[in-house]
Design a protein around this motif. Structure first.
Motif, short mmCIF file in Angstrom:
data_model
loop_
_atom_site.label_atom_id
_atom_site.label_comp_id
_atom_site.label_asym_id
_atom_site.label_seq_id
_atom_site.Cartn_x
_atom_site.Cartn_y
_atom_site.Cartn_z
N THR A 190 10.35 14.97 14.52
CA THR A 190 10.74 15.88 13.44
C THR A 190 10.69 17.33 13.90
OG1 THR A 190 9.93 14.33 11.77
CG2 THR A 190 10.17 16.64 11.10
N LYS A 191 9.67 17.67 14.66
CA LYS A 191 9.53 19.04 15.17
C LYS A 191 10.64 19.40 16.16
CE LYS A 191 5.43 20.38 13.41
NZ LYS A 191 5.23 21.64 12.65
N LEU A 192 11.18 18.39 16.84
CA LEU A 192 12.15 18.64 17.91
C LEU A 192 13.53 18.08 17.59
CD1 LEU A 192 9.90 17.68 20.98
CD2 LEU A 192 10.16 19.93 19.92
N LEU A 193 13.75 17.73 16.34
CA LEU A 193 14.96 16.99 15.98
C LEU A 193 16.23 17.74 16.36
CD1 LEU A 193 15.79 14.33 14.76
CD2 LEU A 193 15.87 15.42 12.51
N ASP A 194 16.26 19.04 16.15
CA ASP A 194 17.47 19.79 16.48
C ASP A 194 17.74 19.78 17.98
OD1 ASP A 194 15.08 21.39 16.64
OD2 ASP A 194 16.34 23.14 16.97
N LEU A 195 16.67 19.85 18.79
CA LEU A 195 16.84 19.83 20.24
C LEU A 195 17.34 18.47 20.71
CD1 LEU A 195 13.57 21.65 21.39
CD2 LEU A 195 15.86 22.63 21.05
N ILE A 196 16.83 17.40 20.07
CA ILE A 196 17.24 16.05 20.46
C ILE A 196 18.68 15.78 20.04
CG2 ILE A 196 16.79 13.59 20.08
CD1 ILE A 196 13.81 14.34 19.74
N LYS A 197 19.06 16.20 18.81
CA LYS A 197 20.41 15.94 18.31
C LYS A 197 21.46 16.76 19.06
CE LYS A 197 19.72 14.32 13.58
NZ LYS A 197 20.01 14.59 12.14
N GLU A 198 21.11 17.99 19.40
CA GLU A 198 22.10 18.90 20.00
C GLU A 198 22.00 18.95 21.52
OE1 GLU A 198 21.32 22.60 18.12
OE2 GLU A 198 21.57 21.80 16.09
N ASN A 233 -0.54 22.91 19.96
CA ASN A 233 -1.81 22.20 19.83
C ASN A 233 -1.73 20.73 20.22
OD1 ASN A 233 -3.28 24.46 18.87
ND2 ASN A 233 -2.39 24.15 16.83
N HIS A 234 -0.60 20.33 20.80
CA HIS A 234 -0.44 18.93 21.15
C HIS A 234 0.04 18.71 22.58
CE1 HIS A 234 -1.11 17.71 16.99
NE2 HIS A 234 -0.32 18.71 16.63
N LEU A 235 0.71 19.69 23.18
CA LEU A 235 1.20 19.55 24.54
C LEU A 235 0.05 19.80 25.51
CD1 LEU A 235 3.44 19.28 26.68
CD2 LEU A 235 3.93 21.72 26.34
N TYR A 236 -0.38 18.71 26.19
CA TYR A 236 -1.55 18.88 27.07
C TYR A 236 -1.19 18.88 28.55
CZ TYR A 236 -1.65 13.78 27.92
OH TYR A 236 -1.34 12.48 28.28
N ALA A 237 0.02 18.49 28.93
CA ALA A 237 0.37 18.48 30.36
C ALA A 237 1.89 18.47 30.52
CB ALA A 237 -0.23 17.28 31.07
N ASN A 238 2.37 19.02 31.64
CA ASN A 238 3.80 18.94 31.94
C ASN A 238 4.05 18.09 33.19
OD1 ASN A 238 2.91 20.63 33.96
ND2 ASN A 238 4.25 22.33 33.45
N ILE A 239 3.11 17.20 33.44
CA ILE A 239 3.28 16.15 34.45
C ILE A 239 2.79 14.85 33.82
CG2 ILE A 239 3.07 17.64 36.49
CD1 ILE A 239 0.15 16.84 36.68
N GLY A 273 -1.46 6.01 21.34
CA GLY A 273 -2.35 7.16 21.47
C GLY A 273 -1.73 8.41 22.05
N GLU A 274 -0.49 8.34 22.56
CA GLU A 274 0.11 9.54 23.11
C GLU A 274 1.63 9.39 23.14
OE1 GLU A 274 -0.24 8.90 27.88
OE2 GLU A 274 -2.09 9.40 26.83
N VAL A 275 2.32 10.51 23.25
CA VAL A 275 3.77 10.53 23.27
C VAL A 275 4.22 11.37 24.46
CG1 VAL A 275 5.87 11.04 21.97
CG2 VAL A 275 3.78 10.42 20.75
N THR A 276 5.33 10.97 25.06
CA THR A 276 5.89 11.68 26.21
C THR A 276 7.31 12.13 25.88
OG1 THR A 276 4.59 10.36 27.78
CG2 THR A 276 6.52 11.50 28.65
N ILE A 324 -0.58 13.51 17.93
CA ILE A 324 0.62 13.53 17.09
C ILE A 324 1.39 12.26 17.36
CG2 ILE A 324 2.01 14.79 18.81
CD1 ILE A 324 3.36 16.21 16.41
N GLY A 325 1.97 11.67 16.32
CA GLY A 325 2.76 10.47 16.46
C GLY A 325 4.19 10.76 16.86
N GLU A 326 4.90 9.69 17.26
CA GLU A 326 6.27 9.86 17.73
C GLU A 326 7.18 10.41 16.65
OE1 GLU A 326 9.74 7.23 19.99
OE2 GLU A 326 8.19 6.22 18.83
N SER A 327 7.04 9.92 15.41
CA SER A 327 7.94 10.38 14.34
C SER A 327 7.69 11.84 13.98
CB SER A 327 7.77 9.49 13.10
OG SER A 327 6.42 9.52 12.64
N ALA A 328 6.42 12.24 13.94
CA ALA A 328 6.11 13.63 13.63
C ALA A 328 6.59 14.56 14.74
CB ALA A 328 4.60 13.81 13.42
N LEU A 329 6.43 14.12 15.98
CA LEU A 329 6.90 14.94 17.09
C LEU A 329 8.41 15.06 17.06
CD1 LEU A 329 5.66 15.13 20.67
CD2 LEU A 329 8.03 14.50 20.34
#
Length: 416
Positions: free
Chosen positions: A196-204, A250-256, A217-220, A189-194
């Motif tokens: 969009t999915k989390l926009l409310d969390l980022i704004k608030e 389907n995109h979060l592969y690790a929490n480290i 190739g990846e986003v953190t 998933i690209g940065e812009s698409a990601l």
């Protein structure tokens, strides 16, 4: 708490040296909960350096300097900072002893200018240099804090970790709650698409904070919070992580903070799975990234770089009529990618066989455009999946994005 990093050296302005120190220090300060709002680069000039110090002091609480501590007349960091602070310089005895010992141990006569590396600003805490000669300094002055570090990363990093960071925790952050963070890693998933999915969390965002970072190739996503202890911090961070994971399962592969190839190797080793690969346009980059992971020998059995059509035929049994001829699909095709993946898996007797074939550039091939790539994944007990990619960018970027994409599809397959 706001910080500014001031890198000193005309060679940085000329582009002769990359300012990797600023990246390292920004990451370290962020982990301490200190915000870096400005990074300044200034040449070896007394007046301009003094101006940079005065400007940074007006907008930051903590100033960290790198470079300009050497023995020559253009090493002016301590001189300029001392002048701005209205202080003098003196020779630090322990630092001078370190300089003397260096030359005596090597049987080299010491020139007088090397004494400059033992200079310390009056009232400063000396920061010993365990890997070089120039002593660092840490100073508190009228509610502001100043740390002076050497420029070479091999000297700067150990001094910051062993000397400067403890000083910051004691003198700068003594009353502050520590910052705790988690790094959530995403693929496919690209940065812009990601975003969009989390926009409310980022704004608030308030607490924890949510900050996205992207590289090829990846986003953190870094989620952070301040708390009196790790247990309380993790309780807050875990709630936010679950919310983010529920939106992007389907995109979060690790929490480290690990690359996807590390996650894949660990998962496959845990499940006793094996892997092989056949690469054309990526020329072994996939295999290089996998085998760079410690423990990959338990998973990766081997692979083949089949750059030419002749090698595809000879080593991986791709039919000639598939590769060449008026109506042949060609080497850059879904059909060829499927054969490559299935053949390499059968030859190596692995659970998964991966293949890559395409046009990385700089010019087209088989009258097919740059960026057209086919990847395939063959399973021991299942069908072979094939994907068409239409990528943009330089040759290097196309190759890297191709490898990251096929790793993403492999990760999805093994985690299911």
């Amino acid at each position: 708490m706001k910080a500014e990093i001031i890198a000193v050296g005309t060679e940085l302005l000329l582009g002769q040296i990359v300012n990797s120190n600023a990246q390292y220090l920004s990451q370290e300060l962020a982990a301490l909960g200190i915000d870096v709002y400005f990074q300044t680069v200034v040449g070896d000039n007394t007046n301009r350096l003094a101006q940079a110090v005065e400007a940074a002091t007006s907008r930051a609480d903590l100033l960290i300097f790198t470079g300009g501590l050497g023995p020559t007349q253009d090493d002016l960091t301590k001189d300029s900072l001392a002048s701005v602070l209205g202080r003098s310089l003196h020779i630090d005895p322990e630092a001078m002893e370190n300089v003397d010992r260096f030359f005596k141990d090597r049987g080299i006569p010491m020139t007088e200018n090397n004494r400059r590396q033992a200079l310390s600003i009056d009232g400063a805490t000396p920061l010993p240099n365990e890997t070089g000669l120039a002593v660092g300094n840490a100073i508190a002055d009228q509610g502001k804090f100043y740390i002076v570090l050497p420029g070479p990363p091999k000297e700067m990093k150990p001094m910051f970790e062993k000397q400067a960071k403890p000083w910051i925790l004691e003198h700068v952050l003594s009353g502050a709650m520590p910052l705790f963070s988690k790094m959530l890693k995403f693929a496919g998933i690209g940065e812009s698409a990601l975003e969009t999915k989390l926009l409310d969390l980022i704004k608030e965002q308030t607490d924890p904070t949510v900050a996205p970072y992207a590289k090829e190739g990846e986003v953190t996503i870094r989620i952070s919070t301040k708390a009196p202890n790790e247990q309380e911090a993790m309780e807050k961070l875990d709630v936010m992580e679950r919310e983010i994971a529920s939106r992007l399962p389907n995109h979060l592969y690790a929490n480290i903070d690990v690359p996807i190839e590390k996650t894949i190797v660990d998962l496959m080793a845990e499940r006793g799975l094996t892997l092989s690969a056949a690469e054309s346009c990526t020329g072994g980059l996939l295999m290089e990234m996998i085998t760079a992971v410690p423990g990959s020998s338990a998973v990766f059995t081997g692979g083949i770089v089949c750059y030419s059509n002749a090698m595809k035929e000879k080593l991986l049994n791709v039919p000639h009529e598939l590769l060449e001829g008026e109506n042949a699909p060609g080497a850059v095709s879904a059909e060829t990618a499927i054969v490559l993946a299935e053949e390499v898996r059968q030859i190596t007797d692995t659970d998964f066989g991966l293949s890559i074939t395409g046009v990385a550039g700089p010019s087209h091939s088989e009258r097919k455009p740059v960026g057209l790539v086919y990847i395939a994944l063959s399973r021991r007990d299942g069908e072979t999946s094939v994907y068409e990619l239409n990528l943009k960018g330089s040759r290097e970027i196309i190759r890297l994005r191709t490898v990251k994409t096929i790793l993403y599809h492999l990760w999805k397959e093994i985690k299911a």
